[in-house]
Scaffold this active site. Structure first.
Site, PDB file in Angstrom:
ATOM      1  N   GLY A  93       1.002  -1.242   0.047  1.00  0.00           N
ATOM      2  CA  GLY A  93       0.455   0.052  -0.234  1.00  0.00           C
ATOM      3  C   GLY A  93       0.542   1.429  -0.404  1.00  0.00           C
ATOM      4  O   GLY A  93       1.873   1.096  -0.455  1.00  0.00           O
ATOM      5  N   ASP A 171       8.868 -15.768  -5.554  1.00  0.00           N
ATOM      6  CA  ASP A 171       9.040 -17.065  -6.118  1.00  0.00           C
ATOM      7  C   ASP A 171       9.006 -17.165  -7.241  1.00  0.00           C
ATOM      8  O   ASP A 171       8.849 -18.237  -8.082  1.00  0.00           O
ATOM      9  CB  ASP A 171       7.404 -16.559  -6.094  1.00  0.00           C
ATOM     10  CG  ASP A 171       6.130 -16.434  -4.974  1.00  0.00           C
ATOM     11  OD1 ASP A 171       6.512 -17.223  -4.393  1.00  0.00           O
ATOM     12  OD2 ASP A 171       5.172 -15.736  -5.334  1.00  0.00           O
ATOM     13  N   MET A 214       5.505 -20.878   0.418  1.00  0.00           N
ATOM     14  CA  MET A 214       5.091 -20.067   0.103  1.00  0.00           C
ATOM     15  C   MET A 214       4.814 -20.251  -1.583  1.00  0.00           C
ATOM     16  O   MET A 214       5.413 -21.364  -2.063  1.00  0.00           O
ATOM     17  CB  MET A 214       6.468 -18.836  -0.102  1.00  0.00           C
ATOM     18  CG  MET A 214       5.708 -18.122   1.112  1.00  0.00           C
ATOM     19  SD  MET A 214       6.817 -16.412   1.240  1.00  0.00           S
ATOM     20  CE  MET A 214       6.283 -15.425   2.841  1.00  0.00           C
TER      21      MET A 214
HETATM   22  N1  ADP Z   1      -0.881  -0.448 -10.156  1.00  0.00           N
HETATM   23  C1  ADP Z   1       0.068   0.095  -8.704  1.00  0.00           C
HETATM   24  N2  ADP Z   1      -0.272   1.214  -9.267  1.00  0.00           N
HETATM   25  C2  ADP Z   1       1.295   2.035  -8.770  1.00  0.00           C
HETATM   26  N3  ADP Z   1       1.381   1.294  -7.641  1.00  0.00           N
HETATM   27  C3  ADP Z   1       1.700  -0.029  -7.409  1.00  0.00           C
HETATM   28  C4  ADP Z   1       0.723  -0.589  -8.345  1.00  0.00           C
HETATM   29  N4  ADP Z   1       0.381  -1.675  -7.432  1.00  0.00           N
HETATM   30  C5  ADP Z   1       0.764  -1.857  -6.779  1.00  0.00           C
HETATM   31  N5  ADP Z   1       1.683  -0.389  -6.523  1.00  0.00           N
HETATM   32  C6  ADP Z   1       2.574  -0.097  -5.063  1.00  0.00           C
HETATM   33  O1  ADP Z   1       3.854  -1.398  -5.471  1.00  0.00           O
HETATM   34  C7  ADP Z   1       3.873  -1.119  -3.816  1.00  0.00           C
HETATM   35  C8  ADP Z   1       4.011  -3.406  -3.352  1.00  0.00           C
HETATM   36  O2  ADP Z   1       2.986  -3.922  -4.087  1.00  0.00           O
HETATM   37  P1  ADP Z   1       2.916  -4.973  -3.688  1.00  0.00           P
HETATM   38  O3  ADP Z   1       2.056  -5.964  -4.483  1.00  0.00           O
HETATM   39  O4  ADP Z   1       2.338  -5.382  -2.325  1.00  0.00           O
HETATM   40  O5  ADP Z   1       4.209  -6.044  -4.519  1.00  0.00           O
HETATM   41  P2  ADP Z   1       4.951  -6.568  -5.121  1.00  0.00           P
HETATM   42  O6  ADP Z   1       5.857  -5.505  -5.137  1.00  0.00           O
HETATM   43  O7  ADP Z   1       5.880  -7.173  -4.238  1.00  0.00           O
HETATM   44  O8  ADP Z   1       4.020  -7.504  -5.850  1.00  0.00           O
HETATM   45  C9  ADP Z   1       2.803  -0.753  -2.976  1.00  0.00           C
HETATM   46  O9  ADP Z   1       3.536  -0.110  -2.300  1.00  0.00           O
HETATM   47  C10 ADP Z   1       1.633  -0.616  -3.794  1.00  0.00           C
HETATM   48  O10 ADP Z   1       0.751   0.703  -3.249  1.00  0.00           O
HETATM   49  O1  FBP Z   2       2.122 -12.051   3.677  1.00  0.00           O
HETATM   50  P1  FBP Z   2       2.998 -11.709   2.706  1.00  0.00           P
HETATM   51  O2  FBP Z   2       4.054 -10.505   3.221  1.00  0.00           O
HETATM   52  O3  FBP Z   2       0.988 -10.332   1.885  1.00  0.00           O
HETATM   53  O4  FBP Z   2       3.546 -12.169   1.782  1.00  0.00           O
HETATM   54  C1  FBP Z   2       3.005 -13.371   0.672  1.00  0.00           C
HETATM   55  C2  FBP Z   2       3.429 -13.599  -0.382  1.00  0.00           C
HETATM   56  O5  FBP Z   2       4.252 -12.995  -0.797  1.00  0.00           O
HETATM   57  C3  FBP Z   2       4.408 -14.005  -1.257  1.00  0.00           C
HETATM   58  O6  FBP Z   2       5.930 -14.842  -1.370  1.00  0.00           O
HETATM   59  C4  FBP Z   2       4.960 -13.056  -2.734  1.00  0.00           C
HETATM   60  O7  FBP Z   2       6.433 -11.815  -3.548  1.00  0.00           O
HETATM   61  P2  FBP Z   2       6.984 -11.445  -4.287  1.00  0.00           P
HETATM   62  O8  FBP Z   2       6.908 -12.619  -5.219  1.00  0.00           O
HETATM   63  O9  FBP Z   2       6.525 -10.071  -3.961  1.00  0.00           O
HETATM   64  O10 FBP Z   2       8.363 -12.112  -3.339  1.00  0.00           O
HETATM   65  C5  FBP Z   2       3.445 -14.931  -2.508  1.00  0.00           C
HETATM   66  O11 FBP Z   2       3.806 -15.880  -2.583  1.00  0.00           O
HETATM   67  C6  FBP Z   2       2.683 -14.476  -0.344  1.00  0.00           C
HETATM   68  O12 FBP Z   2       1.537 -15.216  -0.795  1.00  0.00           O
END
Ligand code: ADP
Ligand code: FBP
Length: 374
Positions: A93, A171, A214
């Site tokens: 977030g 992952d 995971m």
């Molecule tokens: N479509 C998007 N546009 C802008 N920021 C985003 C978007 N999706 C996710 N983020 C931001 O990127 C950060 C990480 O996203 P998250 O989905 O939690 O992890 P990951 O990068 O591992 O997929 C968060 O701070 C989130 O608010």
């Molecule tokens: O509990 P959290 O912090 O949301 O993270 C768990 C999640 O992160 C993951 O490992 C994936 O994270 P990344 O691919 O960003 O490393 C998922 O498989 C799992 O559901």
């Protein structure tokens, strides 16, 4: 889509004395984050950059006034690779892209290194679209739009800012890459849990060890850990549908294993078998769907089982309940031990192999921020 090779360029765009570089780590933890941070900082210093800062707790660090940026130097990062996690912290977030770019402008950040997964890179891409002028530096090895469209698409604020993304996913599910950093360490660490499950199962009468690893949408960790261990009888991953009940179901096969081997070990990726769980509409702070919790189903099962057995079932997970229930119903005793090492496998320090990978990534990212126009 265009993929750019990272690394040093013959000509560089920025003057080192004019650079203020910021590093941010977003999403979940992953072994090796500190190693990458360390090598970005070291490389930037080699280029002569004096102003390098870390943004605390992911993109949130751009908006939360309580969170101060952290000055980084070779001295600060010298030993950070010796521990797991991220020196800077992580979060999901956070602020809007517009707010992030406002703060970058206020703070004079003109080189941003973003370490994260899909969401983080969606954010990085959006930042890039918001800030850039023709000098558009995006992506270490992730997505980048074709250069011809840059001046049209990326001129919202016309700032001279480089945005470099370092892909991170424990992952290991990025098609463009052979291996993502942290995966190797996670698989290695998962062996401990599997081995414990095996010992427990093997030492019990009709023992079944269940290990959940995971993997929301991909089962690479579970599959590699299972293959490497040589101790897993059944590996369940999101990519391969399966039945629990019925003649070809997992439970029937477990019964067979108990009858023939006396014990069994199951390794399950967290995203596997989601269709058996009650759906929720919940999302995490980043908007990722929270998988169907076992809550309601578990409560019903636990209530019923508690009445029959004087066991504390409070922390028993769904997989375990189903397995126990099945064997109780068919009249075969089974001693099920459930191990969930989820956060243990990602909070550890990177192993040697990941350490090398992170060194290469960090150095190439640090050098990539300097590239001239695409
Ligand atoms: N479509 C998007 N546009 C802008 N920021 C985003 C978007 N999706 C996710 N983020 C931001 O990127 C950060 C990480 O996203 P998250 O989905 O939690 O992890 P990951 O990068 O591992 O997929 C968060 O701070 C989130 O608010
Ligand atoms: O509990 P959290 O912090 O949301 O993270 C768990 C999640 O992160 C993951 O490992 C994936 O994270 P990344 O691919 O960003 O490393 C998922 O498989 C799992 O559901």
């Amino acid at each position: 889509m265009r993929v750019h090779r990272a690394g040093p360029r013959e000509e560089i765009y920025f003057r080192p004395e004019e650079v203020k570089a910021a590093i941010v780590t977003c999403g979940g933890l992953c072994p090796g984050l500190n190693d990458v941070i360390r090598h970005i900082v070291i490389t930037l210093e080699i280029y002569g950059v004096k102003k390098i800062v870390g943004i605390p707790f992911g993109y949130r660090g751009f908006s939360d006034k309580e969170l101060k940026e952290m000055p980084l130097s070779r001295k600060v990062v010298q030993n950070i690779h010796l521990s797991g996690g991220s020196l800077l912290g992580v979060s999901r977030g956070g602020p809007s892209v517009s707010d992030i770019v406002d703060r970058m402008e206020e703070r004079g950040v003109n080189m941003l290194f973003v370490l994260g997964g899909n969401g983080t890179h969606a954010g990085a891409n959006a930042i890039h679209n918001e800030v850039s002028i023709k000098l558009t530096l995006f992506s270490l090895i992730v997505l980048s739009p074709p250069s011809s469209s840059l001046s049209d698409r990326c001129c919202k604020r016309r700032l001279r800012v480089a945005v470099v993304g370092v892909p991170k996913t424990i992952d290991n599910d990025i098609l463009l890459m052979d291996k993502t950093f942290g995966f190797d360490t996670a698989v290695e660490e998962a062996q401990r849990a599997i081995n414990s499950a095996y010992i427990e199962a093997h030492s019990a009468y009709h023992g079944i060890g269940v290990v959940k690893l995971m993997g929301r949408s991909s089962g690479f960790i579970a599959m590699h850990a299972s293959l490497a261990s040589g101790q897993v009888d059944i590996c369940l991953i999101p990519e391969v549908p399966f039945n629990l009940h019925g003649p070809h179901g997992v439970l029937r096969h477990l019964k067979y294993l108990l009858e023939t081997k006396g014990s069994a070990v199951v390794c399950v990726a967290e995203g596997a078998g989601q269709e058996f769980l009650p759906k929720t509409n919940a999302k995490d702070a980043s908007g990722n769907i929270v998988f169907g919790d076992i809550g309601v189903h578990l409560q019903q099962e636990v209530t019923r089982l508690l009445a029959e057995r004087k066991i504390n079932w409070i922390n028993v997970r769904w997989e375990l309940v189903q397995t126990k229930k099945y064997f109780r119903e068919i009249g075969i005793p089974a001693d099920v031990k459930y191990i969930d090492p989820t956060y243990m496998i990602r909070a550890v320090r990177a192993n040697a192999s990941d350490g090398i990978l992170c060194t290469v990534l960090g150095q190439n990212a640090g050098a990539f921020g300097w590239r001239d126009r695409i």
